[in-house]
Design a protein around this motif. Structure first.
Motif, PDB file in Angstrom:
ATOM      1  N   GLY A 224       0.815  -1.204   0.000  1.00  0.00           N
ATOM      2  CA  GLY A 224       0.000   0.000   0.000  1.00  0.00           C
ATOM      3  C   GLY A 224       0.848   1.253   0.000  1.00  0.00           C
ATOM      4  N   ALA A 225       0.252   2.372  -0.420  1.00  0.00           N
ATOM      5  CA  ALA A 225       0.939   3.661  -0.436  1.00  0.00           C
ATOM      6  C   ALA A 225      -0.086   4.768  -0.255  1.00  0.00           C
ATOM      7  N   ARG A 226       0.354   5.860   0.359  1.00  0.00           N
ATOM      8  CA  ARG A 226      -0.538   7.004   0.521  1.00  0.00           C
ATOM      9  C   ARG A 226      -0.611   7.808  -0.780  1.00  0.00           C
ATOM     10  N   GLY A 227      -1.673   8.577  -0.906  1.00  0.00           N
ATOM     11  CA  GLY A 227      -1.806   9.481  -2.036  1.00  0.00           C
ATOM     12  C   GLY A 227      -1.213  10.838  -1.694  1.00  0.00           C
ATOM     13  N   ASN A 228      -1.464  11.832  -2.555  1.00  0.00           N
ATOM     14  CA  ASN A 228      -0.909  13.156  -2.313  1.00  0.00           C
ATOM     15  C   ASN A 228      -1.805  14.226  -2.917  1.00  0.00           C
ATOM     16  N   CYS A 229      -2.379  15.066  -2.053  1.00  0.00           N
ATOM     17  CA  CYS A 229      -3.108  16.250  -2.501  1.00  0.00           C
ATOM     18  C   CYS A 229      -2.236  17.464  -2.187  1.00  0.00           C
ATOM     19  N   TYR A 230      -1.756  18.102  -3.235  1.00  0.00           N
ATOM     20  CA  TYR A 230      -0.817  19.228  -3.058  1.00  0.00           C
ATOM     21  C   TYR A 230      -1.549  20.526  -3.376  1.00  0.00           C
ATOM     22  N   PHE A 231      -1.410  21.514  -2.460  1.00  0.00           N
ATOM     23  CA  PHE A 231      -2.171  22.754  -2.569  1.00  0.00           C
ATOM     24  C   PHE A 231      -1.266  23.988  -2.668  1.00  0.00           C
ATOM     25  N   PHE A 232      -1.744  24.957  -3.439  1.00  0.00           N
ATOM     26  CA  PHE A 232      -1.201  26.315  -3.418  1.00  0.00           C
ATOM     27  C   PHE A 232      -2.250  27.194  -2.729  1.00  0.00           C
ATOM     28  N   LEU A 233      -1.805  27.906  -1.699  1.00  0.00           N
ATOM     29  CA  LEU A 233      -2.669  28.844  -0.987  1.00  0.00           C
ATOM     30  C   LEU A 233      -2.143  30.254  -1.255  1.00  0.00           C
ATOM     31  N   GLU A 234      -2.872  30.998  -2.070  1.00  0.00           N
ATOM     32  CA  GLU A 234      -2.407  32.307  -2.538  1.00  0.00           C
ATOM     33  C   GLU A 234      -3.175  33.426  -1.847  1.00  0.00           C
ATOM     34  N   VAL A 235      -2.418  34.410  -1.359  1.00  0.00           N
ATOM     35  CA  VAL A 235      -3.029  35.609  -0.764  1.00  0.00           C
ATOM     36  C   VAL A 235      -2.491  36.825  -1.504  1.00  0.00           C
ATOM     37  N   ASP A 236      -3.407  37.652  -2.030  1.00  0.00           N
ATOM     38  CA  ASP A 236      -3.063  38.874  -2.752  1.00  0.00           C
ATOM     39  C   ASP A 236      -3.432  40.084  -1.916  1.00  0.00           C
ATOM     40  N   LYS A 354       2.644  26.653   0.176  1.00  0.00           N
ATOM     41  CA  LYS A 354       2.548  25.340  -0.458  1.00  0.00           C
ATOM     42  C   LYS A 354       2.501  24.263   0.621  1.00  0.00           C
ATOM     43  N   PHE A 355       1.463  23.447   0.572  1.00  0.00           N
ATOM     44  CA  PHE A 355       1.330  22.370   1.553  1.00  0.00           C
ATOM     45  C   PHE A 355       0.671  21.166   0.891  1.00  0.00           C
ATOM     46  N   SER A 356       0.847  20.016   1.505  1.00  0.00           N
ATOM     47  CA  SER A 356       0.245  18.801   0.957  1.00  0.00           C
ATOM     48  C   SER A 356      -0.388  17.979   2.059  1.00  0.00           C
ATOM     49  N   ILE A 357      -1.352  17.171   1.657  1.00  0.00           N
ATOM     50  CA  ILE A 357      -1.966  16.195   2.552  1.00  0.00           C
ATOM     51  C   ILE A 357      -1.761  14.820   1.931  1.00  0.00           C
ATOM     52  N   ARG A 358      -1.064  13.959   2.635  1.00  0.00           N
ATOM     53  CA  ARG A 358      -0.913  12.570   2.208  1.00  0.00           C
ATOM     54  C   ARG A 358      -2.165  11.824   2.669  1.00  0.00           C
ATOM     55  N   GLN A 359      -3.007  11.462   1.707  1.00  0.00           N
ATOM     56  CA  GLN A 359      -4.252  10.804   2.074  1.00  0.00           C
ATOM     57  C   GLN A 359      -4.138   9.295   1.931  1.00  0.00           C
ATOM     58  N   VAL A 360      -5.018   8.593   2.605  1.00  0.00           N
ATOM     59  CA  VAL A 360      -4.953   7.133   2.689  1.00  0.00           C
ATOM     60  C   VAL A 360      -6.179   6.520   2.014  1.00  0.00           C
ATOM     61  N   PRO A 361      -6.177   5.194   1.794  1.00  0.00           N
ATOM     62  CA  PRO A 361      -7.302   4.541   1.108  1.00  0.00           C
ATOM     63  C   PRO A 361      -8.659   4.942   1.665  1.00  0.00           C
ATOM     64  N   LYS A 362      -9.594   5.106   0.740  1.00  0.00           N
ATOM     65  CA  LYS A 362     -10.984   5.538   0.940  1.00  0.00           C
ATOM     66  C   LYS A 362     -11.107   7.067   0.949  1.00  0.00           C
ATOM     67  N   MET A 393      -5.736  23.074  -5.786  1.00  0.00           N
ATOM     68  CA  MET A 393      -5.095  21.766  -5.652  1.00  0.00           C
ATOM     69  C   MET A 393      -4.409  21.451  -6.988  1.00  0.00           C
ATOM     70  N   VAL A 394      -3.086  21.337  -6.972  1.00  0.00           N
ATOM     71  CA  VAL A 394      -2.332  21.145  -8.210  1.00  0.00           C
ATOM     72  C   VAL A 394      -1.951  19.686  -8.444  1.00  0.00           C
ATOM     73  N   ILE A 395      -2.040  18.856  -7.417  1.00  0.00           N
ATOM     74  CA  ILE A 395      -1.797  17.415  -7.540  1.00  0.00           C
ATOM     75  C   ILE A 395      -2.897  16.697  -6.766  1.00  0.00           C
ATOM     76  N   GLY A 396      -3.444  15.656  -7.367  1.00  0.00           N
ATOM     77  CA  GLY A 396      -4.473  14.855  -6.689  1.00  0.00           C
ATOM     78  C   GLY A 396      -4.222  13.379  -6.917  1.00  0.00           C
ATOM     79  N   ALA A 397      -3.054  12.903  -6.499  1.00  0.00           N
ATOM     80  CA  ALA A 397      -2.689  11.497  -6.693  1.00  0.00           C
ATOM     81  C   ALA A 397      -3.370  10.626  -5.650  1.00  0.00           C
ATOM     82  N   GLN A 398      -3.955   9.525  -6.109  1.00  0.00           N
ATOM     83  CA  GLN A 398      -4.749   8.682  -5.220  1.00  0.00           C
ATOM     84  C   GLN A 398      -3.888   7.677  -4.448  1.00  0.00           C
ATOM     85  N   PRO A 399      -4.361   7.283  -3.273  1.00  0.00           N
ATOM     86  CA  PRO A 399      -3.675   6.226  -2.518  1.00  0.00           C
ATOM     87  C   PRO A 399      -3.923   4.869  -3.159  1.00  0.00           C
ATOM     88  N   TRP A 400      -3.150   3.882  -2.724  1.00  0.00           N
ATOM     89  CA  TRP A 400      -3.266   2.534  -3.277  1.00  0.00           C
ATOM     90  C   TRP A 400      -3.126   1.522  -2.148  1.00  0.00           C
TER      91      TRP A 400
END
Length: 488
Positions: A224-236, A354-362, A393-400
């Protein structure tokens, strides 16, 4: 006394070594150790750095050398062209071809397809290498050089295993899917998998990824492996950067808003504070708890390796579960403002966190994206800042996550027992392995990660290496796996 400590160290580092069985296949592998090592030296000498456009010809050359060796082993090879890559505006580079190879096509035998890659990470001696990165150096039982572990050494061990098993009769059909752009995102690979679904992959029963490390010196199988949701949070904020001497204390600063928002994402113990983020996390079963309890993992080794004295969790089980099977949030950096040496009294007009959340199955990336956006918009509204905020969200790789009772997992566990005389550690990856999930989704096949890298191989760092033990015994592992798989 020093000599005694040295002997104890050797015994500890190879605690799972077992006497070589009276096995003709294993003896054949041992007898060809010198040849295997020389071939690794030849392959590492090819500077197949896929990130450097000036070395693209070396990547293509590496693919051709791999093809030639497979042909030497009487395999059939197709070189699938992927076209060009737009490296930068107006500059296009040819993508290296992907190797689609096969040994045997007996419809009465199962077919296993192995995936790996021939490109490597950048490496220069002045980056901090103790040896020349593209010259294999043998020292203290290790083979140092870029690609020795990731992934040339692991692919070579597999090819040497196929060559050895063929001497005694190949009991399964073997296919190879080898690319040359893995280190820079596998350009065009997902589309190729889809294109070849009903041809090259049509008779494949199992898929094995040969590009993973063990957790310790004990052999591991990754399920198994975690996924990856990578975010850009921009403030102007302002139209342009401002001087803090003239505007400090008079404007709502974008950087202050960003730092505040980033600080609301997780608490000091790493718990993610976004509502609903844990709703889809599967509960830990008693059977799974036992798996973690039996894993070989030394917290003191981790402390020595990282220089960190206090982790977020105190026990082996807690730490590994939070590395592998629970989501985590990491803040990676801030773009904009002033980050150089010295001082500069600027109020940046726009900043991007720039931050990411490593998400897990489901956990689904689309759901995570909405949870994150809703939460940050609420936090920003409560701050009552007149600045503008945008979440992307610039990356939305799924867990496995695989089923460990599938035949190839049972065969791999039998092979580990046969070669090393221990039960395999069943492990997950804390990072993301998109190709595993893509294989599973597109082909509907069982996927397993069966690598032979060591836990301290430094595959993307300085002084990358593979131990001779893992290189040769790993060859036996792949050879035994091919034999064991035939019985399922």
């Amino acid at each position: 006394m020093l000599f005694l400590l040295y002997i104890v160290s050797l015994l500890s580092s190879h605690a799972f070594l077992s006497p070589v069985p009276n096995n003709p296949l294993f003896k054949h592998i041992d007898d060809h150790t010198h040849d295997y090592k020389q071939r690794l030296k030849d392959w590492v000498a090819i500077e197949s750095d896929s990130s450097d456009p000036s070395k693209r010809d070396q990547v293509v050359h590496m693919m051709q050398v791999t093809k030639d060796y497979i042909l030497q082993l009487d395999g059939k090879v197709e070189m699938a062209e992927l076209g060009e890559q737009e490296y930068s505006p107006g500059i296009k580079l040819p993508l290296p071809p992907v190797i689609l190879a096969e040994f045997g096509n007996d419809t009465n035998k199962p077919t296993v397809c192995f995936y790996g890659h021939m490109d490597v990470q950048p490496a220069k001696k002045d980056d901090g290498w103790q040896t020349e990165p593209y010259t294999v150096t043998e020292k203290d039982g290790n083979l140092y050089g870029r690609g020795t572990s990731d992934d040339k050494g692991q692919i070579l061990a597999l090819l040497h295993a196929v060559e050895s098993v063929k001497k005694f009769g190949l009991p399964v059909n073997v296919k190879l899917f080898i690319e040359g752009m893995e280190e820079v995102g596998s350009h065009g690979l997902e589309q190729l998998v889809e294109q070849k679904k009903n041809t090259f992959f049509s008779n494949v029963d199992y898929i094995v990824v040969t590009d993973t490390p063990w957790l310790s010196t004990k052999p591991g199988i990754t399920y198994g492996a975690r996924g990856n949701c990578y975010f850009f949070l921009e403030v102007d904020g302002a139209r342009r950067d401002l001087h803090s001497g003239g505007f400090g204390g008079t404007v709502h600063e974008a950087m202050s808003d960003l730092v505040y928002l980033l600080g609301t994402l997780a608490d000091v113990k790493g718990k993610i504070l976004i509502p609903g983020i844990y709703d889809d996390v599967l509960p830990v079963t008693e059977e799974e708890k036992k798996l973690y309890k039996d894993l070989v993992f030394d917290l003191e080794d981790l402390e020595r390796d990282t220089g960190i004295k206090t982790f977020l969790h105190d026990t082996k089980e807690e730490l590994l579960m939070h590395r592998w099977r629970f989501p985590s949030l990491t803040i990676h950096g801030i773009e904009g403002g002033f980050s150089g040496s010295g001082t500069k009294t600027v109020i940046p007009a726009k900043v991007i966190g720039k931050f990411s959340i490593r998400q897990v199955p489901k956990m689904k990336p689309s759901v995570v994206e909405k949870q994150v956006s809703d939460y940050l918009e609420k936090q920003f509204a409560e701050r009552k800042s007149p600045n503008k905020m945008k979440v992307t969200m610039v990356i939305g790789a799924q867990p496995w996550l695989a089923n460990m009772s599938e035949p190839q997992y049972l065969a791999a566990r039998n092979a580990v027992k046969k070669v090393f005389n221990v039960d395999a550690d069943m492990i997950r990856a804390g990072g993301t392995i998109p190709i595993a999930k893509h294989f599973e989704d597109v082909l509907g096949k069982s996927v397993m990660l069966l690598g032979i890298g060591g836990p301290d191989d430094a595959p993307h760092g300085q002084n990358e290496k593979i131990s001779m033990h893992n290189f040769i015994e790993g060859t036996k592992l792949y050879a035994s796996f091919l034999q064991e798989l035939a019985s399922f």
